[in-house]
Write an enzyme that holds these catalytic residues in place. Structure first.
Site, mmCIF file in Angstrom:
data_model
loop_
_atom_site.group_PDB
_atom_site.id
_atom_site.type_symbol
_atom_site.label_atom_id
_atom_site.label_comp_id
_atom_site.label_asym_id
_atom_site.label_seq_id
_atom_site.Cartn_x
_atom_site.Cartn_y
_atom_site.Cartn_z
ATOM 1 N N ASN A 193 44.342 53.352 67.831
ATOM 2 C CA ASN A 193 44.489 51.893 67.865
ATOM 3 C C ASN A 193 43.569 51.293 66.809
ATOM 4 O OD1 ASN A 193 44.630 49.196 68.454
ATOM 5 N ND2 ASN A 193 43.669 49.350 70.484
ATOM 6 N N TRP A 194 44.165 50.880 65.702
ATOM 7 C CA TRP A 194 43.344 50.378 64.587
ATOM 8 C C TRP A 194 42.884 48.946 64.806
ATOM 9 C CZ3 TRP A 194 46.653 52.470 59.839
ATOM 10 C CH2 TRP A 194 46.657 53.864 59.885
ATOM 11 N N LYS A 195 43.388 48.293 65.834
ATOM 12 C CA LYS A 195 42.981 46.920 66.173
ATOM 13 C C LYS A 195 43.057 46.009 64.929
ATOM 14 C CE LYS A 195 39.977 48.838 69.695
ATOM 15 N NZ LYS A 195 38.961 48.583 70.679
ATOM 16 N N HIS A 243 46.482 46.339 76.879
ATOM 17 C CA HIS A 243 45.156 46.748 76.395
ATOM 18 C C HIS A 243 44.104 45.780 76.925
ATOM 19 C CE1 HIS A 243 41.812 47.586 73.727
ATOM 20 N NE2 HIS A 243 42.365 48.765 73.542
ATOM 21 N N GLU A 294 41.661 44.357 75.658
ATOM 22 C CA GLU A 294 41.350 43.184 74.826
ATOM 23 C C GLU A 294 42.429 42.117 74.977
ATOM 24 O OE1 GLU A 294 40.696 45.555 71.345
ATOM 25 O OE2 GLU A 294 38.996 46.435 72.398
ATOM 26 N N GLU A 307 41.545 53.216 80.461
ATOM 27 C CA GLU A 307 40.465 52.814 79.560
ATOM 28 C C GLU A 307 39.480 51.927 80.318
ATOM 29 O OE1 GLU A 307 41.796 52.884 75.263
ATOM 30 O OE2 GLU A 307 42.699 51.084 76.068
ATOM 31 N N GLY A 333 34.607 50.619 72.883
ATOM 32 C CA GLY A 333 33.838 50.116 71.748
ATOM 33 C C GLY A 333 32.356 49.970 72.023
ATOM 34 N N SER A 357 35.404 54.971 73.802
ATOM 35 C CA SER A 357 34.385 55.691 73.030
ATOM 36 C C SER A 357 34.632 57.197 73.002
ATOM 37 C CB SER A 357 32.977 55.363 73.554
ATOM 38 O OG SER A 357 32.719 53.969 73.427
ATOM 39 N N GLY A 385 39.986 54.096 69.624
ATOM 40 C CA GLY A 385 39.775 52.914 68.794
ATOM 41 C C GLY A 385 38.950 53.276 67.568
ATOM 42 N N GLY A 386 37.640 53.062 67.664
ATOM 43 C CA GLY A 386 36.746 53.225 66.510
ATOM 44 C C GLY A 386 36.924 54.545 65.768
HETATM 45 C C1 PEP Z 1 40.670 51.300 72.411
HETATM 46 O O1 PEP Z 1 40.675 50.352 71.641
HETATM 47 O O2 PEP Z 1 41.701 51.527 73.084
HETATM 48 C C2 PEP Z 1 39.483 52.142 72.508
HETATM 49 C C3 PEP Z 1 39.456 53.098 73.392
HETATM 50 O O3 PEP Z 1 38.444 51.854 71.648
HETATM 51 P P1 PEP Z 1 37.124 52.790 71.361
HETATM 52 O O4 PEP Z 1 37.633 54.187 71.176
HETATM 53 O O5 PEP Z 1 36.536 52.197 70.131
HETATM 54 O O6 PEP Z 1 36.252 52.673 72.559
#
Ligand code: PEP
Length: 262
Positions: free
Chosen positions: A11-13, A99, A101, A171, A177, A217, A238-239
């Protein structure tokens, strides 16, 4: 019983510009040779979907193109929104829904999330439905209640046949994040509860077939331990999906799990 194929999404957000998105897609397409053992998808921002799709297609990559969001109505006066038909038109085959967010920053309620799940499945797309508790809910011992509630709301009206195109991403909101990862055992405990809930909502066969991703994470240093858990079938990243080497290492960890019977 067939094995569940590990599945990892990136997920590049709201990150990367067009050039960076294209370069990342090309590097992933070059580096990901494990398509028989693991499934992969990337979720770029809307403006770069087509460019990323073209970069993947140029390498005949098995990495799927996904969208981070959409609106469930087919067309019309919805300023700023993007329809499922538009996403299909640019080559997307999978969408994220629910998600954290979108739930907690943008304020999407369960009813809208359910509308989106149903619309995406009716359009023939694949859905990754995200669920997860916030830290105060976890501390109040409401983790299972929140996750099974979001699962039930999100899947209301989804048929048994449509469940073949659904993946659930657990999640925990406090882990996204933040650098704080659920321990493999904590994540496994919740995944087990989610699978039991799927069994209750559908049946054992469907519960055993649905892939459950962990997100929060997840990175190369912890992916293998998380994916080693029996009910963790990959991750939503994500990251760590923004760097080709890191995402490829996570894909390798998922592929290493391949072959474990469901
Ligand atoms: C996500 O955005 O779904 C996510 C899990 O982010 P991160 O890996 O950065 O915690």
């Amino acid at each position: 019983m067939a094995a569940r194929k590990p599945y990892v999404g990136g997920n590049w957000k709201m990150n990367l510009n067009g050039r960076e998105a294209k370069e990342l897609a090309t590097a992933l397409a070059d580096g990901f040779t494990l398509g028989d053992q693991a499934e992969a998808a990337v979720f770029p921002a809307f403006p770069y979907l087509e460019k990323v799709g073209q970069a993947l297609a140029a390498k005949s990559s098995s990495i799927k193109l996904g969208a981070q969001d959409f609106y469930h109505q087919p067309n019309g006066a919805y300023t700023g929104e993007v329809s499922l038909a538009m996403l299909k038109d640019v080559g997307a085959s999978v969408v994220l829904v629910g998600h954290s967010e979108r739930r907690h920053v943008i304020g999407e309620p369960d009813t809208l999330i359910n509308d989106k799940v149903l619309a995406a499945l009716e359009t023939g797309l694949e859905v990754i439905l995200c669920i997860g508790e916030k830290i105060d809910q976890r501390e109040a011992d409401k983790t299972d209640h929140i996750n099974t509630g979001q699962l039930g709301y999100g899947l209301a009206g989804v048929s048994e046949a449509q469940m073949a195109r659904v993946t659930i991403a657990y999640e925990p909101v406090w882990a996204i994040g933040t650098g704080k990862t659920a321990t493999p055992q904590d994540a496994q405990d919740t995944h087990k509860v989610v699978r039991q809930a799927l069994s209750f909502l559908y049946n054992d066969d469907i519960a055993n077939a649905v892939r459950l991703q962990y997100g929060g994470s997840c990175k190369p240093s912890n992916a293998a331990d998380l994916f080693a858990q029996p009910d963790i079938d990959g991750g939503l990243i994500g990251g760590a999906s923004l760097k080709a080497d890191d995402f490829l290492a996570i894909l390798q960890a998922a592929a290493d799990k391949a072959g474990v019977p469901a």
